[in-house]
Each structure stands twice: as structure tokens, then as C-alpha cells.
Design a protein around this motif. Structure first.
Motif, PDB file in Angstrom:
ATOM      1  N   PHE A  12      -0.075  59.734  -9.400  1.00  0.00           N
ATOM      2  CA  PHE A  12      -1.488  59.693  -9.781  1.00  0.00           C
ATOM      3  C   PHE A  12      -1.747  58.631 -10.843  1.00  0.00           C
ATOM      4  O   PHE A  12      -2.794  57.980 -10.814  1.00  0.00           O
ATOM      5  N   GLY A  13      -0.807  58.451 -11.762  1.00  0.00           N
ATOM      6  CA  GLY A  13      -0.984  57.395 -12.760  1.00  0.00           C
ATOM      7  C   GLY A  13      -1.150  56.054 -12.070  1.00  0.00           C
ATOM      8  O   GLY A  13      -2.030  55.250 -12.411  1.00  0.00           O
ATOM      9  N   TRP A  30       1.964  52.401 -18.494  1.00  0.00           N
ATOM     10  CA  TRP A  30       3.273  52.625 -19.114  1.00  0.00           C
ATOM     11  C   TRP A  30       4.169  53.362 -18.110  1.00  0.00           C
ATOM     12  O   TRP A  30       3.776  54.383 -17.542  1.00  0.00           O
ATOM     13  N   TYR A  49       6.791  55.140  -6.422  1.00  0.00           N
ATOM     14  CA  TYR A  49       5.646  55.958  -5.998  1.00  0.00           C
ATOM     15  C   TYR A  49       4.643  55.074  -5.280  1.00  0.00           C
ATOM     16  O   TYR A  49       4.309  53.995  -5.763  1.00  0.00           O
ATOM     17  N   ALA A  78      -1.066  60.712 -17.817  1.00  0.00           N
ATOM     18  CA  ALA A  78      -0.733  60.906 -16.397  1.00  0.00           C
ATOM     19  C   ALA A  78       0.715  61.362 -16.238  1.00  0.00           C
ATOM     20  O   ALA A  78       1.449  60.828 -15.418  1.00  0.00           O
ATOM     21  N   THR A  83       5.446  68.482 -19.538  1.00  0.00           N
ATOM     22  CA  THR A  83       6.072  67.498 -20.448  1.00  0.00           C
ATOM     23  C   THR A  83       5.030  66.801 -21.321  1.00  0.00           C
ATOM     24  O   THR A  83       5.384  66.023 -22.197  1.00  0.00           O
ATOM     25  N   ASN A  87       5.758  64.222 -24.501  1.00  0.00           N
ATOM     26  CA  ASN A  87       5.375  62.817 -24.307  1.00  0.00           C
ATOM     27  C   ASN A  87       4.352  62.397 -25.371  1.00  0.00           C
ATOM     28  O   ASN A  87       4.526  61.385 -26.047  1.00  0.00           O
ATOM     29  N   LYS A 106      -2.748  68.733 -14.133  1.00  0.00           N
ATOM     30  CA  LYS A 106      -3.325  69.992 -13.649  1.00  0.00           C
ATOM     31  C   LYS A 106      -2.320  71.108 -13.850  1.00  0.00           C
ATOM     32  O   LYS A 106      -1.448  71.331 -13.001  1.00  0.00           O
ATOM     33  N   ASN A 192      -3.458  74.689  -7.527  1.00  0.00           N
ATOM     34  CA  ASN A 192      -2.080  74.347  -7.142  1.00  0.00           C
ATOM     35  C   ASN A 192      -1.314  75.599  -6.716  1.00  0.00           C
ATOM     36  O   ASN A 192      -0.480  75.561  -5.806  1.00  0.00           O
ATOM     37  N   ARG A 255       1.874  68.072  -2.650  1.00  0.00           N
ATOM     38  CA  ARG A 255       3.240  68.483  -2.978  1.00  0.00           C
ATOM     39  C   ARG A 255       3.341  69.996  -3.104  1.00  0.00           C
ATOM     40  O   ARG A 255       4.334  70.595  -2.753  1.00  0.00           O
ATOM     41  N   VAL A 280       6.458  66.194  -9.052  1.00  0.00           N
ATOM     42  CA  VAL A 280       6.102  67.481  -9.636  1.00  0.00           C
ATOM     43  C   VAL A 280       5.220  68.311  -8.685  1.00  0.00           C
ATOM     44  O   VAL A 280       4.263  67.805  -8.108  1.00  0.00           O
ATOM     45  N   GLU A 282       3.194  71.208  -9.555  1.00  0.00           N
ATOM     46  CA  GLU A 282       2.819  71.890 -10.799  1.00  0.00           C
ATOM     47  C   GLU A 282       2.704  73.404 -10.666  1.00  0.00           C
ATOM     48  O   GLU A 282       2.975  74.154 -11.592  1.00  0.00           O
TER      49      GLU A 282
END
Ligand SMILES: NC(=O)C1=CN([C@@H]2O[C@H](COP(=O)(O)OP(=O)(O)OC[C@H]3O[C@@H](n4cnc5c(N)ncnc54)[C@H](O)[C@@H]3O)[C@@H](O)[C@H]2O)C=CC1
Ligand SMILES: O=C(CO)COP(=O)(O)O
Length: 332
Positions: A12-13, A30, A49, A78, A83, A87, A106, A192, A255, A280, A282
């Protein structure tokens, strides 16, 4: 013009960084690994990705968070929800005091049961007016392909929401604004879990009646939770609720749904995790935190409870389904 730093070069980032560039916003992404940043800069491809997508020439990448965050008026978070705290703790010291923090994650944090905007407020010491969330039916691959997509940007400060809306609006990406951060976050985290449940039904071999029942009753339970936490029920019937629920529960690109499908077909949690290839899902963790959050507010979430039991208490999807069907009869 505002510079945006997208912190996280996962699916998604990467897709959202492309959207920002396409919208004319100066954007730097990043990446954790230097090789990923190098590939984006030199070949305009993220090798890990969405590798089939050619990224805009203007998208710059770095593995140095200081470089990414320098002068950024918008900081897009993102990374996975579990985490985000760690982060952000590394980054907070170099984020500008007026920067807007936009969460794409999410989930509900395990242990603290905090929503992502709450985690951000705590870790970055930021006022709620500087924190926004983006949520909606936003499968990364479809966005990266330029397919028409709508989303919601929620922030208590409407002016910031509008500025973000302008920063990411393109011919294929249409953001709506909202002030209901709680509703958007609960919709994103809870769907999710419901997508995992739909996936399990698919894996068992069940059809559309069952899926429609899970989606509809899933909406009922996520709306109950949202409203108990102070959300507007209308948010849950909008893009960040129904919209995301339908997209995620129906799409083989999800996912979470794919993970559930593997469980439904008899695979173990470990095997489904291995097949996810580090990406991930989620809902596997959020099923427990959403369930605990609901319990602490006295809200019933039978589907979420069933998903938690399958993922973490050894119940089979078939047993969970049988238990759900044995629940007391009631009016809708
Ligand atoms: N992929 C999608 O279609 C969408 C994803 N989201 C949400 O966006 C958030 C991020 O998802 P994706 O980009 O899809 O995830 P992903 O699994 O594709 O990528 C996660 C990114 O976070 C980075 N990261 C940084 N620190 C990490 C750590 N300690 N552990 C693991 N990864 C770490 C990874 O290197 C990777 O670049 C999730 O909360 C997801 O629910 C929301 C809408 C759409
Ligand atoms: O949030 C998403 C779509 O809106 C992506 O869902 P998955 O994380 O299940 O792929």
C-alpha cells in the motif's frame, strides 16, 4: 508545495506513493532495505511489492528515514499496525512539529487495544487535529493499475483533511473527507477480520448465501462496536465500512480473505502465514484485539469471536461455523 514522505514501501505504501506523485505532490518513499530504494530510484520498480507496476519517474526513494522526513509536511504511515509504534518511535524526533500524520494502517494494537490514531498521538506527542486516517475499499494492486477507486480521509481538522484530499486526488483516485476518525478506523480494522471469516467459508466450499450473511452480519457487529466507541453509524455504511467490507470480502486479491481461505481448506495457521510471503494479513492479530476491545465495551461480535477462536484457540472453521449457527434465534 507540501512534500509527502511515505514511510513504508510495502504494497500500500508503494501504491499510495504513486497516487501522490500522480496527483502532483512531491513524494519520497522510505524503504527498510537499501536495495528496494535503489531499484525504485534507478528502475522505477519496487522489486518486492507490485513489481509489475512502473512507478512514476518523480518518485524518490531512500532507506534513510531522516532524509525521507526532512521538510515533509505530510508523513504517511504505511507500515503494519502491530509495528507502527516501534517504527514511529524511531522517526518521531525528526518529524516537523506542524506535519500532518496520515495513517494507512488497518488494525487495533495488541495489548493496548489502541486504534492507530491513538498510538500515533501517544508516540509522536501529536495533537489529534494533526492526525488523519485513510480508509476505504483500496486494494493496492488495483490502485497501482490506475483503476477508479474511492476512499475516505478522516481528520478532526477539516482543513487538514481537505489539504490531504487535494494532495492525493487524481483522475482515478477520489478521496472523500470525514471528521469521524473512530468510524473509519474501526471499519478498517474490523473488516479484515470479517474478510478472514469469508475466506474460511470459501475455503470450506460454501457459496454466496453464506458470504452475504457473513458480510451483512459482519457489518452489524462492526457498526455496534463503532457506535459504542463514539463513531457515527453513517461512516460504517459508507466507503470505510460497507465499501471496504465488500471489496475485501469479495476479492481474491485480499490477503486476509486469502489467508482465511487457506484455513478453511484445512491448512494450519503456520502454513497460511508462510504462504503469505511476509505480507501482512492484519486480521489475524486484530481479531483478538478487536474482540477484546468489544468485550471491554460489552459489545457482542460473534463472527470476530469465531475468527479469534479459529486463529488462536485451535477451533476448526467447521466447528466455528456450527457454533455460530447454534446461537440463540433473535430478531434482525
Ligand atoms: N495492501 C493493501 O491493499 C492495503 C493495505 N492497507 C493497510 O496498510 C498497512 C500496510 O500494508 P501493506 O503495505 O499492504 O503491507 P505489506 O506487508 O505489503 O508491507 C509492509 C511494509 O512495512 C514495512 N515494515 C517496516 N517495519 C516493519 C516491521 N517491523 N515488520 C514488518 N514490516 C515492516 C515492510 O518493509 C513493508 O515495506 C496495513 O495496515 C494494511 O492493512 C490498507 C489498504 C490497502
Ligand atoms: O485493506 C485492504 C483493501 O481495502 C486490503 O486488504 P488485505 O489487507 O486483506 O489485502
Amino acid at each position: 508545495m507540501t512534500k509527502a514522505a511515505v514511510m513504508g514501501a510495502g504494497s500500500f505504501g508503494t501504491a499510495f506513493a504513486k497516487v501522490l506523485c500522480d496527483a502532483g505532490t512531491e513524494t519520497v518513499i522510505w524503504a527498510r532495505r537499501g536495495a528496494v530504494a535503489e531499484s525504485i530510484n534507478e528502475r522505477h520498480v519496487n522489486p518486492d511489492y507490485l513489481s509489475e507496476v512502473v512507478l512514476p519517474d518523480g518518485l524518490r526513494a531512500t532507506d534513510d528515514h531522516r532524509e525521507a522526513l526532512a521538510g515533509a509536511g505530510v508523513v504517511v504511515l504505511a507500515v503494519p499496525s502491530q509495528t507502527l509504534r516501534t517504527n514511529l518511535a524511531e522517526w518521531a524526533g525528526v518529524i516537523g512539529p506542524q506535519a500532518t500524520l496520515l495513517s494507512l494502517a488497518k488494525g487495533v494494537e495488541s495489548g493496548t487495544l489502541m486504534r492507530m490514531s491513538q498510538v500515533i498521538g501517544e508516540v509522536a506527542g501529536a495533537d489529534a487535529n494533526r492526525i488523519a486516517v485513510l480508509s476505504g475499499p483500496n486494494l493496492a494492486k488495483e490502485i497501482a493499475q490506475g483503476q477508479p477507486t474511492a476512499t475516505v480521509i478522516a481528520c478532526p481538522d477539516s482543513a487538514r483533511a481537505i489539504a490531504l484530499q487535494r494532495a492525493c486526488a487524481t483522475g482515478y483516485f477520489r478521496p472523500y473527507t470525514n471528521t469521524d476518525v473512530i468510524g473509519c478506523e474501526i471499519g478498517g480494522a474490523a473488516k479484515n477480520v470479517i474478510a478472514l471469516c469469508c475466506g474460511m467459508a470459501v475455503g470450506i466450499g460454501l457459496g454466496e448465501n453464506t458470504l452475504a450473511a457473513i458480510i451483512t452480519r459482519g457489518l452489524a457487529e462492526m457498526t455496534r462496536l463503532g457506535v459504542a466507541l463514539g463513531a457515527n453509524a453513517k461512516t460504517l455504511s459508507g466507503l470505510a465500512g460497507v465499501g471496504d467490507l465488500v471489496a475485501t470480502c469479495s476479492s481474491p486479491l485480499s490477503r486476509n480473505r486469502t489467508f482465511g481461505e487457506r484455513l478453511g481448506a484445512g491448512e494450519s495457521l503456520e502454513s497460511a502465514q508462510a504462504a503469505a510471503n511476509g505480507q501482512v494479513a492484519e486480521g489475524v492479530k486484530s481479531c483478538s484485539s478487536v474482540r477484546a476491545l468489544a468485550q471491554s465495551y460489552g459489545v457482542e461480535m460473534p463472527l470476530t469471536d469465531a475468527v479469534h477462536r479459529v486463529c488462536h484457540e485451535g477451533l476448526t472453521p467447521q466447528e466455528a461455523l456450527a457454533q455460530l449457527l447454534k446461537r440463540d434465534m433473535k430478531p434482525e
